[in-house]
Design a protein around this motif. Structure first.
Motif, PDB file in Angstrom:
ATOM      1  N   SER A  42     -20.986  11.411  -5.837  1.00 18.26           N
ATOM      2  CA  SER A  42     -22.077  11.078  -6.747  1.00 18.26           C
ATOM      3  C   SER A  42     -23.383  11.377  -6.029  1.00 18.26           C
ATOM      4  N   SER A  43     -24.270  12.056  -6.735  1.00 15.84           N
ATOM      5  CA  SER A  43     -25.576  12.392  -6.192  1.00 15.84           C
ATOM      6  C   SER A  43     -26.633  11.899  -7.180  1.00 15.84           C
ATOM      7  N   VAL A  44     -27.604  11.152  -6.683  1.00 16.29           N
ATOM      8  CA  VAL A  44     -28.652  10.604  -7.552  1.00 16.29           C
ATOM      9  C   VAL A  44     -30.029  10.918  -6.965  1.00 16.29           C
ATOM     10  N   GLY A  45     -31.033  10.712  -7.807  1.00 21.29           N
ATOM     11  CA  GLY A  45     -32.406  10.934  -7.354  1.00 21.29           C
ATOM     12  C   GLY A  45     -32.675  12.374  -6.990  1.00 21.29           C
ATOM     13  N   GLY A  46     -32.085  13.290  -7.755  1.00 20.34           N
ATOM     14  CA  GLY A  46     -32.286  14.708  -7.467  1.00 20.34           C
ATOM     15  C   GLY A  46     -31.689  15.114  -6.122  1.00 20.34           C
ATOM     16  N   GLY A  47     -30.603  14.468  -5.742  1.00 18.67           N
ATOM     17  CA  GLY A  47     -29.949  14.793  -4.477  1.00 18.67           C
ATOM     18  C   GLY A  47     -30.473  13.993  -3.296  1.00 18.67           C
ATOM     19  N   MET A  48     -31.313  13.020  -3.561  1.00 23.42           N
ATOM     20  CA  MET A  48     -31.860  12.212  -2.469  1.00 23.42           C
ATOM     21  C   MET A  48     -30.796  11.350  -1.794  1.00 23.42           C
ATOM     22  N   VAL A  49     -29.856  10.837  -2.586  1.00 19.73           N
ATOM     23  CA  VAL A  49     -28.760  10.031  -2.039  1.00 19.73           C
ATOM     24  C   VAL A  49     -27.458  10.578  -2.598  1.00 19.73           C
ATOM     25  N   GLU A  61     -18.586   8.974   3.088  1.00 20.14           N
ATOM     26  CA  GLU A  61     -19.863   9.476   3.615  1.00 20.14           C
ATOM     27  C   GLU A  61     -21.017   9.060   2.708  1.00 20.14           C
ATOM     28  N   ILE A  62     -22.148   8.778   3.326  1.00 19.71           N
ATOM     29  CA  ILE A  62     -23.412   8.573   2.601  1.00 19.71           C
ATOM     30  C   ILE A  62     -24.425   9.505   3.240  1.00 19.71           C
ATOM     31  N   LYS A  63     -25.084  10.293   2.392  1.00 17.71           N
ATOM     32  CA  LYS A  63     -26.161  11.160   2.869  1.00 17.71           C
ATOM     33  C   LYS A  63     -27.459  10.703   2.201  1.00 17.71           C
ATOM     34  N   ILE A  64     -28.488  10.588   3.015  1.00 15.30           N
ATOM     35  CA  ILE A  64     -29.808  10.185   2.520  1.00 15.30           C
ATOM     36  C   ILE A  64     -30.811  11.209   3.027  1.00 15.30           C
ATOM     37  N   LYS A  65     -31.530  11.817   2.094  1.00 18.92           N
ATOM     38  CA  LYS A  65     -32.557  12.793   2.481  1.00 18.92           C
ATOM     39  C   LYS A  65     -33.733  12.043   3.117  1.00 18.92           C
ATOM     40  N   PRO A  66     -34.248  12.564   4.193  1.00 21.12           N
ATOM     41  CA  PRO A  66     -35.365  11.902   4.868  1.00 21.12           C
ATOM     42  C   PRO A  66     -36.569  11.664   3.956  1.00 21.12           C
ATOM     43  N   ASP A  67     -36.754  12.531   2.940  1.00 16.74           N
ATOM     44  CA  ASP A  67     -37.906  12.392   2.040  1.00 16.74           C
ATOM     45  C   ASP A  67     -37.909  11.066   1.285  1.00 16.74           C
ATOM     46  N   CYS A  68     -36.736  10.478   1.066  1.00 15.47           N
ATOM     47  CA  CYS A  68     -36.718   9.245   0.273  1.00 15.47           C
ATOM     48  C   CYS A  68     -36.736   7.995   1.150  1.00 15.47           C
ATOM     49  N   VAL A  69     -36.860   8.175   2.451  1.00 22.40           N
ATOM     50  CA  VAL A  69     -36.952   7.022   3.342  1.00 22.40           C
ATOM     51  C   VAL A  69     -38.429   6.683   3.522  1.00 22.40           C
ATOM     52  N   VAL A  74     -38.681   0.361   0.309  1.00 19.67           N
ATOM     53  CA  VAL A  74     -37.258   0.236   0.638  1.00 19.67           C
ATOM     54  C   VAL A  74     -36.439  -0.022  -0.622  1.00 19.67           C
ATOM     55  N   GLU A  75     -37.027  -0.724  -1.581  1.00 24.28           N
ATOM     56  CA  GLU A  75     -36.297  -1.037  -2.817  1.00 24.28           C
ATOM     57  C   GLU A  75     -35.842   0.222  -3.547  1.00 24.28           C
ATOM     58  N   MET A  76     -36.652   1.282  -3.525  1.00 18.62           N
ATOM     59  CA  MET A  76     -36.248   2.515  -4.202  1.00 18.62           C
ATOM     60  C   MET A  76     -34.986   3.080  -3.556  1.00 18.62           C
ATOM     61  N   LEU A  77     -34.936   3.104  -2.242  1.00 17.08           N
ATOM     62  CA  LEU A  77     -33.760   3.604  -1.535  1.00 17.08           C
ATOM     63  C   LEU A  77     -32.550   2.725  -1.841  1.00 17.08           C
ATOM     64  N   GLU A  78     -32.742   1.427  -1.834  1.00 16.44           N
ATOM     65  CA  GLU A  78     -31.644   0.518  -2.164  1.00 16.44           C
ATOM     66  C   GLU A  78     -31.121   0.768  -3.574  1.00 16.44           C
ATOM     67  N   ASP A  79     -32.036   0.958  -4.521  1.00 16.02           N
ATOM     68  CA  ASP A  79     -31.641   1.228  -5.909  1.00 16.02           C
ATOM     69  C   ASP A  79     -30.865   2.538  -6.018  1.00 16.02           C
ATOM     70  N   LEU A  80     -31.299   3.559  -5.290  1.00 17.06           N
ATOM     71  CA  LEU A  80     -30.591   4.841  -5.316  1.00 17.06           C
ATOM     72  C   LEU A  80     -29.173   4.705  -4.762  1.00 17.06           C
ATOM     73  N   ILE A  81     -29.030   3.949  -3.695  1.00 12.94           N
ATOM     74  CA  ILE A  81     -27.702   3.748  -3.104  1.00 12.94           C
ATOM     75  C   ILE A  81     -26.798   2.994  -4.072  1.00 12.94           C
ATOM     76  N   VAL A  82     -27.315   1.943  -4.671  1.00  8.87           N
ATOM     77  CA  VAL A  82     -26.530   1.171  -5.647  1.00  8.87           C
ATOM     78  C   VAL A  82     -26.129   2.053  -6.825  1.00  8.87           C
ATOM     79  N   SER A  83     -27.062   2.842  -7.312  1.00  8.03           N
ATOM     80  CA  SER A  83     -26.788   3.725  -8.441  1.00  8.03           C
ATOM     81  C   SER A  83     -25.703   4.747  -8.103  1.00  8.03           C
TER      82      SER A  83
END
Length: 107
Positions: A42-49, A61-69, A74-83
């Motif tokens: 699953s990829s969300v946020g335009g590939g951010m997570v 595996e979890i991949k997080i693009k540096p741009d969204c850190v 922090v809440e946005m990143l948390e929401d993307l991971i949950v989504s």
């Protein structure tokens, strides 16, 4: 009147039912094993997570693009991971329903 096990009360039918049940169990085990090894993404946020899980719901595996850190958001990143997590779990649930034979009246 034919109520013995070898007589006219379904002795042969019982063996056939047992073979069918055994085959269904083997089919279910095979489908479960194949699903357990299958990878779901699953990829969300335009590939951010991006989250990868196996069908047995093991996180691979979890991949997080540096741009969204963003330390200020922090809440946005948390929401993307949950989504992403909820989306990949839903994909696995759908695949389970589609690939594992169901026994009528159960599950």
């Amino acid at each position: 009147m034919g109520y013995g096990f070898g007589g006219g009360f379904g002795g042969g039918n019982m063996q056939q039912l047992m073979r069918q049940a055994q085959k269904m169990q083997q089919d279910m085990q095979r489908a479960r094993a194949e699903l357990d090894e299958r990878e779901f993404v699953s990829s969300v946020g335009g590939g951010m997570v991006e989250i990868k899980m196996l069908g047995n719901k093991t996180l691979k595996e979890i991949k997080i693009k540096p741009d969204c850190v963003d330390p200020d958001d922090v809440e946005m990143l948390e929401d993307l991971i949950v989504s992403a997590f909820n989306d990949v779990m839903a994909k696995i649930d759908i695949a389970e329903k589609e690939s594992i034979p169901q026994i009528p009246g159960m599950m």
